[in-house]
Design a protein around this motif. Structure first.
Motif: not given
Length: 205
Positions: A192-205
């Motif tokens: 995987f080239t990138h891993k995006v977490s819900g923690e990367d956003f001010p508001q996650s689902k």
């Protein structure tokens, strides 16, 4: 072509007799949120997965990136999360019904505890403290759980896509720590080239 919950989303698509899938716009991404069999079938229709004897120069360039969710797609960590949550509920002396717990499906841990604090005023702990406690319980359980495996077929799919030169990205509401634990345990970082977490956003689902 975007797939979510086994339904096709934008851009609009149509199916003609014989099962050929048509789309009115270029499809450079595939969002995997469907059963693996449906995914494999779709990729096969577009000739994305190459056989060992296929000429690499004939690679189809229509799909360039595949975005995976993690829980329920790559690995099923729900039983571990459930154990951690309910152990913590017991510590907090709150009774969370099955219906309420199910309503949190897909929520980030932060949103789960923010919601719970609204339901249970007796919870005096700060959300950050609740998150850290739940994470500690989860990590201990995860590290000692021997019967935790990748979902059937997903490892071969990831390797086939990677071998075909398709970029793989993870997009999950899970914490970065949990993502790293799963990827380290199953040796997935290399694909995987990138891993995006819900923690990367001010508001996650």
């Amino acid at each position: 072509i975007f797939l979510q919950n086994e339904q096709q989303l934008e851009p609009p698509t149509s199916v003609i007799p014989g099962g050929q899938l048509l789309t009115s716009q270029p499809a450079n991404q595939l969002y995997i949120k469907a059963g693996l069999l449906q995914i494999l079938s779709l990729l096969a229709q577009h000739h994305i997965l190459q056989s060992a004897s296929a000429d690499t120069d004939r690679r189809v360039e229509m799909i360039k990136t595949v975005i995976f969710d993690m829980d329920g797609v790559i690995v099923d960590t729900e039983p571990v999360h459930r154990y951690a949550y309910y152990k913590q509920f017991s510590e907090l002396d709150i009774e969370v019904t099955e219906e309420m717990y199910t309503s949190f499906t897909g929520f980030s841990t932060r949103n789960t505890f923010q919601t719970l604090k609204g339901f249970f005023p007796t919870i005096e702990h700060e959300v950050e403290d609740l998150i850290q406690r739940k994470r500690s319980i989860f990590n201990d359980a995860f590290d000692t759980k021997e019967d935790l495996f990748l979902l059937e077929g997903v490892e071969d799919l990831i390797k086939d896509l990677h071998r075909s030169g398709i970029q793989l990205i993870l997009a999950s509401s899970a914490s970065k720590v949990t993502i790293d634990r799963v990827f380290t345990r199953f040796n997935l970082h290399q694909y995987f080239t990138h891993k995006v977490s819900g923690e990367d956003f001010p508001q996650s689902k």
